[in-house]
Motif scaffolding. Sequence first.
Motif, PDB file in Angstrom:
ATOM      1  N   THR A 124      58.750  53.926   3.529  1.00  0.00           N
ATOM      2  CA  THR A 124      58.961  54.736   4.725  1.00  0.00           C
ATOM      3  C   THR A 124      57.991  54.274   5.800  1.00  0.00           C
ATOM      4  O   THR A 124      56.895  53.789   5.509  1.00  0.00           O
ATOM      5  CB  THR A 124      58.764  56.233   4.445  1.00  0.00           C
ATOM      6  OG1 THR A 124      57.463  56.447   3.870  1.00  0.00           O
ATOM      7  CG2 THR A 124      59.814  56.750   3.478  1.00  0.00           C
ATOM      8  N   ASN A 125      58.399  54.426   7.067  1.00  0.00           N
ATOM      9  CA  ASN A 125      57.630  53.885   8.186  1.00  0.00           C
ATOM     10  C   ASN A 125      57.631  54.888   9.333  1.00  0.00           C
ATOM     11  O   ASN A 125      58.690  55.338   9.771  1.00  0.00           O
ATOM     12  CB  ASN A 125      58.250  52.556   8.637  1.00  0.00           C
ATOM     13  CG  ASN A 125      57.336  51.767   9.550  1.00  0.00           C
ATOM     14  OD1 ASN A 125      56.620  52.332  10.369  1.00  0.00           O
ATOM     15  ND2 ASN A 125      57.364  50.457   9.406  1.00  0.00           N
ATOM     16  N   ASP A 126      56.451  55.245   9.796  1.00  0.00           N
ATOM     17  CA  ASP A 126      56.304  56.200  10.905  1.00  0.00           C
ATOM     18  C   ASP A 126      55.736  55.503  12.136  1.00  0.00           C
ATOM     19  O   ASP A 126      55.028  56.104  12.931  1.00  0.00           O
ATOM     20  CB  ASP A 126      55.389  57.361  10.464  1.00  0.00           C
ATOM     21  CG  ASP A 126      55.442  58.534  11.435  1.00  0.00           C
ATOM     22  OD1 ASP A 126      56.508  58.755  12.044  1.00  0.00           O
ATOM     23  OD2 ASP A 126      54.418  59.218  11.598  1.00  0.00           O
ATOM     24  N   GLY A 127      56.068  54.224  12.299  1.00  0.00           N
ATOM     25  CA  GLY A 127      55.500  53.444  13.380  1.00  0.00           C
ATOM     26  C   GLY A 127      55.915  53.879  14.772  1.00  0.00           C
ATOM     27  O   GLY A 127      55.276  53.504  15.762  1.00  0.00           O
ATOM     28  N   SER A 128      56.979  54.676  14.894  1.00  0.00           N
ATOM     29  CA  SER A 128      57.413  55.139  16.212  1.00  0.00           C
ATOM     30  C   SER A 128      56.478  56.196  16.799  1.00  0.00           C
ATOM     31  O   SER A 128      56.496  56.444  18.006  1.00  0.00           O
ATOM     32  CB  SER A 128      58.837  55.702  16.128  1.00  0.00           C
ATOM     33  OG  SER A 128      58.891  56.803  15.227  1.00  0.00           O
ATOM     34  N   ASP A 129      55.663  56.803  15.933  1.00  0.00           N
ATOM     35  CA  ASP A 129      54.711  57.815  16.392  1.00  0.00           C
ATOM     36  C   ASP A 129      53.398  57.135  16.785  1.00  0.00           C
ATOM     37  O   ASP A 129      52.793  56.414  15.988  1.00  0.00           O
ATOM     38  CB  ASP A 129      54.458  58.841  15.278  1.00  0.00           C
ATOM     39  CG  ASP A 129      53.466  59.905  15.696  1.00  0.00           C
ATOM     40  OD1 ASP A 129      53.857  60.823  16.430  1.00  0.00           O
ATOM     41  OD2 ASP A 129      52.287  59.800  15.288  1.00  0.00           O
ATOM     42  N   ARG A 160      48.391  54.067  15.590  1.00  0.00           N
ATOM     43  CA  ARG A 160      47.021  53.704  15.923  1.00  0.00           C
ATOM     44  C   ARG A 160      45.993  54.270  14.936  1.00  0.00           C
ATOM     45  O   ARG A 160      44.791  54.172  15.171  1.00  0.00           O
ATOM     46  CB  ARG A 160      46.678  54.187  17.340  1.00  0.00           C
ATOM     47  CG  ARG A 160      47.496  53.525  18.437  1.00  0.00           C
ATOM     48  CD  ARG A 160      46.918  53.850  19.805  1.00  0.00           C
ATOM     49  NE  ARG A 160      45.533  53.376  19.916  1.00  0.00           N
ATOM     50  CZ  ARG A 160      45.195  52.130  20.239  1.00  0.00           C
ATOM     51  NH1 ARG A 160      46.143  51.229  20.479  1.00  0.00           N
ATOM     52  NH2 ARG A 160      43.927  51.779  20.330  1.00  0.00           N
ATOM     53  N   ALA A 161      46.442  54.843  13.835  1.00  0.00           N
ATOM     54  CA  ALA A 161      45.508  55.451  12.881  1.00  0.00           C
ATOM     55  C   ALA A 161      44.554  54.413  12.288  1.00  0.00           C
ATOM     56  O   ALA A 161      43.389  54.702  12.028  1.00  0.00           O
ATOM     57  CB  ALA A 161      46.278  56.166  11.771  1.00  0.00           C
ATOM     58  N   ASN A 171      52.393  61.702   6.319  1.00  0.00           N
ATOM     59  CA  ASN A 171      53.365  60.700   5.902  1.00  0.00           C
ATOM     60  C   ASN A 171      53.665  60.769   4.407  1.00  0.00           C
ATOM     61  O   ASN A 171      54.791  60.485   3.984  1.00  0.00           O
ATOM     62  CB  ASN A 171      52.874  59.303   6.280  1.00  0.00           C
ATOM     63  CG  ASN A 171      53.191  58.942   7.708  1.00  0.00           C
ATOM     64  OD1 ASN A 171      54.252  58.401   8.013  1.00  0.00           O
ATOM     65  ND2 ASN A 171      52.286  59.260   8.619  1.00  0.00           N
ATOM     66  N   LEU A 172      52.662  61.132   3.621  1.00  0.00           N
ATOM     67  CA  LEU A 172      52.898  61.297   2.191  1.00  0.00           C
ATOM     68  C   LEU A 172      53.889  62.433   1.941  1.00  0.00           C
ATOM     69  O   LEU A 172      54.799  62.302   1.106  1.00  0.00           O
ATOM     70  CB  LEU A 172      51.576  61.574   1.475  1.00  0.00           C
ATOM     71  CG  LEU A 172      51.666  61.870  -0.034  1.00  0.00           C
ATOM     72  CD1 LEU A 172      52.331  60.716  -0.771  1.00  0.00           C
ATOM     73  CD2 LEU A 172      50.274  62.149  -0.607  1.00  0.00           C
ATOM     74  N   ARG A 173      53.751  63.540   2.666  1.00  0.00           N
ATOM     75  CA  ARG A 173      54.686  64.660   2.502  1.00  0.00           C
ATOM     76  C   ARG A 173      56.111  64.255   2.870  1.00  0.00           C
ATOM     77  O   ARG A 173      57.077  64.647   2.199  1.00  0.00           O
ATOM     78  CB  ARG A 173      54.226  65.844   3.349  1.00  0.00           C
ATOM     79  CG  ARG A 173      52.944  66.496   2.855  1.00  0.00           C
ATOM     80  CD  ARG A 173      52.578  67.724   3.691  1.00  0.00           C
ATOM     81  NE  ARG A 173      51.346  68.337   3.226  1.00  0.00           N
ATOM     82  CZ  ARG A 173      50.139  68.049   3.687  1.00  0.00           C
ATOM     83  NH1 ARG A 173      50.001  67.128   4.646  1.00  0.00           N
ATOM     84  NH2 ARG A 173      49.067  68.652   3.211  1.00  0.00           N
ATOM     85  N   GLN A 174      56.261  63.481   3.949  1.00  0.00           N
ATOM     86  CA  GLN A 174      57.597  63.018   4.329  1.00  0.00           C
ATOM     87  C   GLN A 174      58.154  62.040   3.293  1.00  0.00           C
ATOM     88  O   GLN A 174      59.355  62.039   3.005  1.00  0.00           O
ATOM     89  CB  GLN A 174      57.537  62.344   5.708  1.00  0.00           C
ATOM     90  CG  GLN A 174      57.009  63.227   6.826  1.00  0.00           C
ATOM     91  CD  GLN A 174      57.744  64.553   6.913  1.00  0.00           C
ATOM     92  OE1 GLN A 174      58.973  64.602   6.990  1.00  0.00           O
ATOM     93  NE2 GLN A 174      56.987  65.645   6.886  1.00  0.00           N
ATOM     94  N   GLY A 193      49.838  51.886   4.373  1.00  0.00           N
ATOM     95  CA  GLY A 193      49.564  50.687   5.147  1.00  0.00           C
ATOM     96  C   GLY A 193      49.560  50.967   6.638  1.00  0.00           C
ATOM     97  O   GLY A 193      50.101  51.979   7.098  1.00  0.00           O
ATOM     98  N   THR A 194      48.947  50.066   7.381  1.00  0.00           N
ATOM     99  CA  THR A 194      48.898  50.214   8.829  1.00  0.00           C
ATOM    100  C   THR A 194      50.313  50.255   9.387  1.00  0.00           C
ATOM    101  O   THR A 194      51.236  49.672   8.844  1.00  0.00           O
ATOM    102  CB  THR A 194      48.141  49.029   9.451  1.00  0.00           C
ATOM    103  OG1 THR A 194      48.734  47.807   8.991  1.00  0.00           O
ATOM    104  CG2 THR A 194      46.689  49.049   9.059  1.00  0.00           C
ATOM    105  N   GLY A 195      50.444  50.994  10.479  1.00  0.00           N
ATOM    106  CA  GLY A 195      51.744  50.970  11.133  1.00  0.00           C
ATOM    107  C   GLY A 195      52.394  52.273  11.540  1.00  0.00           C
ATOM    108  O   GLY A 195      52.883  52.352  12.609  1.00  0.00           O
ATOM    109  N   PHE A 196      52.594  53.315  10.747  1.00  0.00           N
ATOM    110  CA  PHE A 196      51.947  53.638   9.482  1.00  0.00           C
ATOM    111  C   PHE A 196      53.024  53.632   8.392  1.00  0.00           C
ATOM    112  O   PHE A 196      54.095  54.186   8.590  1.00  0.00           O
ATOM    113  CB  PHE A 196      51.273  55.024   9.582  1.00  0.00           C
ATOM    114  CG  PHE A 196      50.360  55.355   8.451  1.00  0.00           C
ATOM    115  CD1 PHE A 196      49.027  55.005   8.499  1.00  0.00           C
ATOM    116  CD2 PHE A 196      50.827  55.991   7.316  1.00  0.00           C
ATOM    117  CE1 PHE A 196      48.161  55.318   7.446  1.00  0.00           C
ATOM    118  CE2 PHE A 196      49.988  56.303   6.272  1.00  0.00           C
ATOM    119  CZ  PHE A 196      48.652  55.971   6.341  1.00  0.00           C
ATOM    120  N   LYS A 197      52.736  53.000   7.250  1.00  0.00           N
ATOM    121  CA  LYS A 197      53.741  52.846   6.206  1.00  0.00           C
ATOM    122  C   LYS A 197      53.260  53.473   4.894  1.00  0.00           C
ATOM    123  O   LYS A 197      52.074  53.517   4.609  1.00  0.00           O
ATOM    124  CB  LYS A 197      54.034  51.362   5.974  1.00  0.00           C
ATOM    125  CG  LYS A 197      54.671  50.669   7.158  1.00  0.00           C
ATOM    126  CD  LYS A 197      54.850  49.191   6.919  1.00  0.00           C
ATOM    127  CE  LYS A 197      53.567  48.427   7.073  1.00  0.00           C
ATOM    128  NZ  LYS A 197      53.049  48.412   8.445  1.00  0.00           N
TER     129      LYS A 197
END
Length: 478
Positions: free
Chosen positions: A292-297, A302-303, A329-332, A443-447
Amino acid sequence: MKPLKRIIQILQATVAAFLTAALLLHTLLSAPATSRLIHLLTASPSLSLSFAMVTLPLLYLLLRRHCSHPRIYLLDYSCFKPIPDRKCTLEASERFVRRSGLFSPESVAFMQRIFSKSGLGEETYGPPFVFDPDSCGDHRARFDSAVEEAREGIIGAVDPLLLKTGISPNQIDLVVVTCGGFSPSPSLSSFVVNRYKMRDDVKTYNLSGMGCSSGVISIDLAAHLLRNQQRKPQYALVVIIESISLNWYFGDNRSMLVTNCIFRVGCAAALITNDPRCHRSAKMELIHSLRTNDGSDDRAYRAAIQEEDEKGNTGIALTKDLIPVAGWNLRQHIKILGPRVLPLRQVFLYAYSVLSSWALGSKPIVPDFTTAFEHFCVHTGGKAVIEQVGRVLGLSEPVTEPARMTLHRFGNTSSSLVFYELAYMEAKQRVRRGDRLWMIAFGTGFKVGSLVWKSLKDSCLEDDNPWSDCIDRYPVPR
């Protein structure tokens, strides 16, 4: 009474199917669209039953399609263990920091405090340039230092892996190499092909810039490539490394100084295959993988980010948002993974709590993942990250022990860390045939990436296990 009991069972199954389908739809649709659908279905029992009757066959077909993929096996893996002279003790770290003359007294004191609270022990390993007083005029790493670190790690992991599996380099069809912060030309995957004189038709893939999740992601990539070769048995070599030489930070920005305190040298290599004949000889079978990837946020993006400080020094900033972003992100992530791996009762309870949270505005419960897995390889990003994952998933200290002990012995080895945890459990001979194991990494991005394995053998302490000379001393007290 029996017909009545049967009717009740059918109704319960229908409700469970509806709740599960609604939860799956929630992961695919926007929250407002899902809410409207739930409202419509709950307002009409007949429509709800029809919805369940439609979704059950669809879910069944999807399950059949998923199960039709060729099975993916982990033949074996190996973790690199540097020579004892590379142990990065507190004394060795302080000697290097003071010798460089590039840090203010305040920064030196800050790194000492971080190190003392980090959960790292005195036996982690540093890159070669840290121990070479003549490495450079100001003691910064050169390009050659990063090449040397990568070369040592790759050879130190791949050589013993090929030896114990008996697989010839000429049998390997795919090579996937991941290294987050170092991407030379020719690539590291080309180095592997050159070093082991592989066939000229070998397919190579080189991943970079993906942070600590890239070890899990590289296995996922290799598995997908192998599944596309349904009728042709193939072998994939996955090399998971990080080169920290050129990422050592020489400035006074505190969010960047943290990386000097927790990141250490490490590398892992794994051989996976789609050959069904390897079922008896393989160590594990890959049951599920998820990314899963939350890079749009922007906040998540930038975390953890590589950038220059105000004086032009390049470093990786671990911001104050990192821990809350990891938790969210872990919950999602588990919303998607849960229905795939949890027992039906846990899926039902979780789906019910999610629907209740929509109606009542409460927080949904976190499923009990210990009902699905016997072992956990939790992201060893640092003491705070391990504690955050433990809180979100409700894991006890014995469950997070492999992560905490890996952090103590090897530090944060980035993308390879989950395999050092697996090696810890195997050294302790805790993994039994049939056990399920969950690897999860950020991972960075955030993944967020997950691998779910099923053990095909009882574990044992092998000669090349990186814990072989110290496992009797672990776990150490907190």
